[in-house]
Scaffold this active site. Sequence first.
Site, mmCIF file in Angstrom:
data_model
loop_
_atom_site.group_PDB
_atom_site.id
_atom_site.type_symbol
_atom_site.label_atom_id
_atom_site.label_comp_id
_atom_site.label_asym_id
_atom_site.label_seq_id
_atom_site.Cartn_x
_atom_site.Cartn_y
_atom_site.Cartn_z
ATOM 1 N N ASP A 13 0.820 -1.223 0.000
ATOM 2 C CA ASP A 13 0.000 0.000 0.000
ATOM 3 C C ASP A 13 0.849 1.266 0.000
ATOM 4 O O ASP A 13 0.450 2.287 0.560
ATOM 5 C CB ASP A 13 -0.959 0.034 1.203
ATOM 6 C CG ASP A 13 -1.826 -1.202 1.272
ATOM 7 O OD1 ASP A 13 -2.255 -1.660 0.206
ATOM 8 O OD2 ASP A 13 -2.055 -1.702 2.385
ATOM 9 N N LYS A 16 2.158 2.226 -4.946
ATOM 10 C CA LYS A 16 2.904 1.727 -6.104
ATOM 11 C C LYS A 16 2.138 1.925 -7.400
ATOM 12 O O LYS A 16 2.733 2.218 -8.427
ATOM 13 C CB LYS A 16 3.221 0.229 -5.935
ATOM 14 C CG LYS A 16 4.202 -0.064 -4.813
ATOM 15 C CD LYS A 16 4.534 -1.542 -4.739
ATOM 16 C CE LYS A 16 3.369 -2.413 -4.362
ATOM 17 N NZ LYS A 16 2.824 -2.187 -3.031
ATOM 18 N N GLY A 40 -3.988 -4.628 -4.573
ATOM 19 C CA GLY A 40 -4.950 -3.660 -5.081
ATOM 20 C C GLY A 40 -4.207 -2.403 -5.471
ATOM 21 O O GLY A 40 -3.674 -1.710 -4.627
ATOM 22 N N HIS A 41 -4.101 -2.162 -6.768
ATOM 23 C CA HIS A 41 -3.410 -0.965 -7.239
ATOM 24 C C HIS A 41 -4.441 0.039 -7.717
ATOM 25 O O HIS A 41 -5.276 -0.270 -8.562
ATOM 26 C CB HIS A 41 -2.468 -1.301 -8.396
ATOM 27 C CG HIS A 41 -1.232 -2.022 -7.947
ATOM 28 N ND1 HIS A 41 -0.336 -2.578 -8.817
ATOM 29 C CD2 HIS A 41 -0.753 -2.259 -6.722
ATOM 30 C CE1 HIS A 41 0.645 -3.133 -8.132
ATOM 31 N NE2 HIS A 41 0.405 -2.955 -6.859
ATOM 32 N N GLN A 222 2.422 -5.997 -3.057
ATOM 33 C CA GLN A 222 2.720 -5.993 -1.625
ATOM 34 C C GLN A 222 4.047 -5.245 -1.358
ATOM 35 O O GLN A 222 4.428 -4.424 -2.161
ATOM 36 C CB GLN A 222 2.737 -7.416 -1.041
ATOM 37 C CG GLN A 222 1.358 -8.079 -1.024
ATOM 38 C CD GLN A 222 1.023 -8.816 -2.298
ATOM 39 O OE1 GLN A 222 1.863 -9.476 -2.889
ATOM 40 N NE2 GLN A 222 -0.207 -8.702 -2.749
HETATM 41 P P1 IMP Z 1 -2.370 -12.693 2.098
HETATM 42 O O1 IMP Z 1 -1.426 -12.150 1.081
HETATM 43 O O2 IMP Z 1 -3.810 -12.504 1.732
HETATM 44 O O3 IMP Z 1 -2.043 -14.103 2.473
HETATM 45 O O4 IMP Z 1 -2.191 -11.838 3.445
HETATM 46 C C1 IMP Z 1 -0.975 -11.883 4.196
HETATM 47 C C2 IMP Z 1 -0.632 -10.509 4.748
HETATM 48 O O5 IMP Z 1 -0.267 -9.661 3.685
HETATM 49 C C3 IMP Z 1 -1.774 -9.824 5.483
HETATM 50 O O6 IMP Z 1 -1.230 -9.023 6.517
HETATM 51 C C4 IMP Z 1 -2.367 -8.926 4.416
HETATM 52 O O7 IMP Z 1 -3.052 -7.820 4.965
HETATM 53 C C5 IMP Z 1 -1.102 -8.503 3.700
HETATM 54 N N1 IMP Z 1 -1.322 -8.114 2.305
HETATM 55 C C6 IMP Z 1 -1.550 -8.911 1.247
HETATM 56 N N2 IMP Z 1 -1.674 -8.189 0.126
HETATM 57 C C7 IMP Z 1 -1.504 -6.917 0.470
HETATM 58 C C8 IMP Z 1 -1.475 -5.683 -0.269
HETATM 59 O O8 IMP Z 1 -1.626 -5.641 -1.496
HETATM 60 N N3 IMP Z 1 -1.261 -4.560 0.463
HETATM 61 C C9 IMP Z 1 -1.053 -4.584 1.802
HETATM 62 N N4 IMP Z 1 -1.057 -5.698 2.518
HETATM 63 C C10 IMP Z 1 -1.279 -6.855 1.871
#
Ligand code: IMP
Length: 421
Positions: A13, A16, A40-41, A222
Amino acid sequence: MANTILIGAQWGDEGKGKVIDFLTEEADVVVRGQGGNNAGHTVIVGTEKFTLHLIPSGIMHPGKRCVIGNGVVLDPVALLKEIDGLLARGVAVTGENLQVSETAHLVMPYHRWLDARRETGEGGVKIGTTKRGIGPTYGDKIARVGLRVCDLMRPEIFQKKLAARIADLPEEALATGEFDAATIAAEYLAAGERLKPFVANTVLSLDAVRKAGSSMLFEGAQGTFLDIDHGTYPYVTSSNTTAGGATTGCGIGPQRMDRVVAVAKAYTTRVGEGPFPAEDQALSDRFHGMGREFGSTTGRARRCGWFDTVMTRFAVVVSGVDTLAVTNLDGLDDLAEVKICVAYDLHGTRLEMPPACIEDWADCTPVFETLPGWQTSTEAVRHYDALPENARRYVERICELSGAPPFLVSVGPARDATIRL
Ligand code: IMP
């Protein structure tokens, strides 16, 4: 433009999407190599807001090609929904401007169920995942039992592998009655049929792009501290979000990469569970009160804190970062003082780099340096020299402490609210 890897320097977040959108102007092809629709971009074009989860944001630029590489975990139904959403808003998405790797792994409905169950399951660690099935899909990939896009292109093989996976599900999952092989196969194979024009050997198509002298932008999803190897394990995602993930996730040799750009917010945020040394409740309340810092994928309120140079210093090392893009500077505009976390204190020891163990992360307290704020809106500023002096001092100090020079400062969500250094 050279071949560029773009990563997040914090917990995702970082903004990017906007920086990718900006760099896409100079690239011919935009590629994703890891993660899935957990990302989510957000891109703002004119007055319209687009949030992309799987498709590289380069899709918003006519004439650019986008590639979803082998390292991505792909929910084909979610991808189609995203494609249809773009088509409905007049954005062209064809086999010409979007390619999907035939070896990308598929997110299946039972992966989402397993993800949700692990999050609520007794005795397990609650990670605060996006519940998109990301961890269990990568788990199956590593365990060598996953289904891939190439399977989806061959119904008989797909059905056979799917039946084997369903037979292997825990009793509790089967008891829900949600995992009927024929129903899942029908939905997925129909999606596969529609996705056929997009499916390709993307390793070879990217190699052809390189040989033709075109430039590529590898957009990371991420952030560094969600990296499965280098992040705040186990409070991480299940892929390599650092620069190395781009080479394995797209099938490109590291010597083909020319530069690494890291994006860092002018403060720090995190969604989900896990330690956050520079977290600050008052700052969180302030941002949420302004309507800022809600997740673009899950809508969750992000936890907020001060800029943490222990993290960004490590991010620069682990990804070989050449230059930093600092986003959301305007978020700090009205503060009288701004704090920078310059080190951690762990039981009396000063740490300049993050610890390995999560228990130590949780015990770290921030060591702050305080700078005067600028208390002037930066939103309309378009040239670095026109930024208030204290804002420039702040940007230069966080970059100096991180170990990489700034190349861009973002002062608002709009495309043009960007200062290039
Ligand atoms: P997962 O990727 O859904 O398995 O989540 C694992 C961790 O990564 C959690 O803390 C999510 O909130 C975080 N996370 C996954 N994708 C994103 C992203 O695009 N932005 C911020 N945090 C993310």
